[in-house]
Design an enzyme around this catalytic site. Structure first.
Site, PDB file in Angstrom:
ATOM      1  N   HIS A  17      61.984  47.017 -62.809  1.00  0.00           N
ATOM      2  CA  HIS A  17      62.665  45.872 -62.176  1.00  0.00           C
ATOM      3  C   HIS A  17      61.608  44.938 -61.613  1.00  0.00           C
ATOM      4  O   HIS A  17      61.128  45.129 -60.493  1.00  0.00           O
ATOM      5  CB  HIS A  17      63.618  46.375 -61.079  1.00  0.00           C
ATOM      6  CG  HIS A  17      64.457  45.300 -60.454  1.00  0.00           C
ATOM      7  ND1 HIS A  17      65.641  45.567 -59.804  1.00  0.00           N
ATOM      8  CD2 HIS A  17      64.296  43.957 -60.348  1.00  0.00           C
ATOM      9  CE1 HIS A  17      66.162  44.449 -59.332  1.00  0.00           C
ATOM     10  NE2 HIS A  17      65.347  43.454 -59.650  1.00  0.00           N
ATOM     11  N   HIS A  19      60.570  40.641 -61.891  1.00  0.00           N
ATOM     12  CA  HIS A  19      60.749  39.285 -62.418  1.00  0.00           C
ATOM     13  C   HIS A  19      59.363  38.682 -62.550  1.00  0.00           C
ATOM     14  O   HIS A  19      58.657  38.532 -61.542  1.00  0.00           O
ATOM     15  CB  HIS A  19      61.601  38.453 -61.458  1.00  0.00           C
ATOM     16  CG  HIS A  19      62.945  39.072 -61.169  1.00  0.00           C
ATOM     17  ND1 HIS A  19      64.085  38.730 -61.872  1.00  0.00           N
ATOM     18  CD2 HIS A  19      63.318  40.044 -60.294  1.00  0.00           C
ATOM     19  CE1 HIS A  19      65.110  39.451 -61.423  1.00  0.00           C
ATOM     20  NE2 HIS A  19      64.662  40.264 -60.463  1.00  0.00           N
ATOM     21  N   GLU A 200      73.422  44.212 -54.669  1.00  0.00           N
ATOM     22  CA  GLU A 200      72.288  43.856 -53.805  1.00  0.00           C
ATOM     23  C   GLU A 200      72.886  43.215 -52.549  1.00  0.00           C
ATOM     24  O   GLU A 200      72.746  43.738 -51.454  1.00  0.00           O
ATOM     25  CB  GLU A 200      71.344  42.894 -54.542  1.00  0.00           C
ATOM     26  CG  GLU A 200      70.117  42.469 -53.719  1.00  0.00           C
ATOM     27  CD  GLU A 200      69.240  41.448 -54.436  1.00  0.00           C
ATOM     28  OE1 GLU A 200      69.721  40.777 -55.377  1.00  0.00           O
ATOM     29  OE2 GLU A 200      68.063  41.304 -54.041  1.00  0.00           O
ATOM     30  N   ASP A 278      60.299  44.176 -57.851  1.00  0.00           N
ATOM     31  CA  ASP A 278      61.177  42.999 -57.898  1.00  0.00           C
ATOM     32  C   ASP A 278      60.388  41.686 -58.022  1.00  0.00           C
ATOM     33  O   ASP A 278      60.254  41.154 -59.115  1.00  0.00           O
ATOM     34  CB  ASP A 278      62.117  42.980 -56.690  1.00  0.00           C
ATOM     35  CG  ASP A 278      63.427  42.260 -56.945  1.00  0.00           C
ATOM     36  OD1 ASP A 278      63.642  41.788 -58.073  1.00  0.00           O
ATOM     37  OD2 ASP A 278      64.253  42.171 -56.004  1.00  0.00           O
TER      38      ASP A 278
END
Ligand code: HPA
Ligand code: ZN
Length: 338
Positions: A17, A19, A200, A278
Site C-alpha cells: 500500500h 501511492h 479508513e 501509504d
C-alpha cells in the site's frame, strides 16, 4: 528495544500500500519545480514539512494534489519512482505493489503515457539496481465520476500486461465503492485484480460494498471494520488481506495516538493485517518506520512482527518460486536472530 528495531530492519519485507506520488520528498519537489518552472507556495523544505500537519484525509489530499503539480515529464516520474525503490531497498523491502493516480496528472494536461512510461522505467531501473520486484496498480480518484474512471481505464489498455490491477482512493466519505461498480466489473473482465480503500474514514458499510459489489482482492486500510463483529468474522473467514498504514492513520487522525492503533487487535482477531507506509513523504516514515513505531507503541512481539511480514509476502502477487524464496529468507533471518 534497539534489538527489536534491528530485527525489523533485517527482515525481508514487501510493501502493498504505497501511492508513488506520496513518496515525493520536499527536496525533490523543489528540484522538479525549479527545472520545470513551477512556482511553489513554500520558501523552503522546512516550510513544506511544517505544512504537513493534517486533521483528516481531505486536508492531506489538498496538499498531495498540489504537490503533484511539479511532476510533468517522463523523467520526473522516473526519478520519483527510482528514488522510492532505492529507499525501500534500504529498508530491506524486496517487492512492492504501488498505486499511481493517473487522473491527478491527466487532469492537469500531463499525458497518461508520460506518467506510466516514467513510472515503469523507474521500476525497471530499481529492479535492475536493487533487485526489488514490483507491480503497478492504477487507482481511480473516487471524488471524480465513474465515467472519468472508465476513460482512464481505456487509456490503460495498451499497458495491460504491465498493470496488476485497479484501486480506489481519494476522498472516501460520500464516495462509496458502489459508485464504481461497473468500472470495477469491466476491469475484472479485462483480467485485472481489484483493490479499494475502504474503512479508513468511511463506515463498515463501505467495506461491505467493496467486498460484495466490487469483489475486491484486498482491502486498503479497513480500520473501521473493527466496529462490526460480523464483518470482522467475514474478513477472517475469507482470509482477506488488509493493507494497514500505522503512521498514515496517526497523521490523518484515524487514530488519536499510535498507542491506540488497532494493528495488534487485528492480529488477535485473526485478520490478515499487513504494514505499509501509504504516503511516506507526507506521513513521516517509510516501511521500517511504520513497523518500528507501531511495534514500540502497541508492544508487538517478535512473533507478531513476523506474522505481519508473512501476511505481506502471502498477500502479494508473487510467482510461487519467488514467494517460497522470500518465505525461506524470512525464516532464515528469524532463526539467525534467536
Ligand atoms: N487515502 C485515500 N486516498 C489517498 C490516500 C489515502 O490514504 N493516499 C493517497 N491517496
Ligand atoms: Zn492509501
Amino acid at each position: 528495544m534497539t534489538h527489536l528495531h534491528d530485527f525489523i530492519k533485517a527482515l525481508p519485507k514487501v510493501e502493498l500500500h504505497l501511492h508513488i506520488e506520496g513518496s515525493l520528498e520536499p527536496e525533490q519537489m523543489f528540484e522538479m519545480a525549479a527545472r520545470n518552472g513551477v512556482s511553489l507556495p513554500y520558501a523552503s523544505v522546512d516550510e513544506i514539512r511544517a505544512a504537513y500537519d493534517f486533521n483528516n484525509l481531505q486536508e492531506f489530499l489538498d496538499l498531495y494534489y498540489a504537490g503533484m503539480s511539479v511532476l510533468q515529464t517522463q523523467r520526473d516520474f522516473h526519478d520519483l519512482t527510482y528514488a522510492y525503490v532505492k529507499r525501500v531497498a534500504e529498508n530491506n523491502c524486496r517487492h512492492v505493489e504501488i498505486f499511481f493516480d493517473p487522473q491527478g496528472h491527466t487532469e492537469r494536461g500531463v499525458a497518461f503515457e508520460t506518467v506510466i512510461d516514467g513510472i515503469l522505467s523507474g521500476l525497471n531501473a530499481g529492479e535492475a539496481d536493487f533487485g526489488v520486484t514490483s507491480h503497478l496498480i492504477l487507482s481511480f480518484l473516487r471524488h471524480l465520476s465513474e465515467a472519468d474512471a472508465f476513460e482512464t481505464l481505456a487509456q490503460a489498455e495498451p499497458y495491460l500486461d504491465r498493470i496488476l490491477g485497479v484501486g480506489l482512493d481519494s476522498s472516501e466519505m460520500g464516495h462509496p465503492p458502489s459508485k464504481f461498480a461497473r468500472v470495477f466489473a469491466k476491469a475484472s473482465d479485462m483480467g485485472l485484480k481489484l483493490f479499494a480503500h475502504a474503512g479508513e474514514e468511511g463506515p463498515p458499510a463501505y467495506v461491505y460494498e467493496a467486498l460484495d459489489i466490487l469483489n475486491v482482492d484486498r482491502i486498503d486500510h479497513g480500520n473501521r471494520s473493527l466496529e462490526d463483529d460480523a464483518l470482522v468474522k467475514r474478513l477472517v473467514d475469507e482470509e482477506m488481506v488488509l493493507t494497514v498504514c500505522p503512521l498514515s492513520n496517526l497523521k490523518l487522525c484515524v487514530v488519536d495516538d499510535l498507542k491506540n492503533h488497532p494493528i495488534k487487535t487485528m492480529l488477535d482477531l485473526g485478520l490478515r493485517a499487513t504494514v505499509n507506509s501509504d504516503d511516506p513523504s507526507y506521513f513521516g516514515g517509510y516501511l521500517n518506520d511504520n513497523y518500528i513505531q507501531a511495534a514500540d507503541a502497541v508492544g508487538l512481539s517478535k512473533d507478531e512482527i513476523v506474522t505481519l511480514v508473512k501476511n505481506g509476502i502471502e498477500g502479494a502477487y508473487l510467482d510461487e518460486m519467488r514467494r517460497t524464496a522470500l518465505l525461506k529468507d524470512l525464516s532464515d533471518t528469524v532463526s539467525a536472530h534467536r
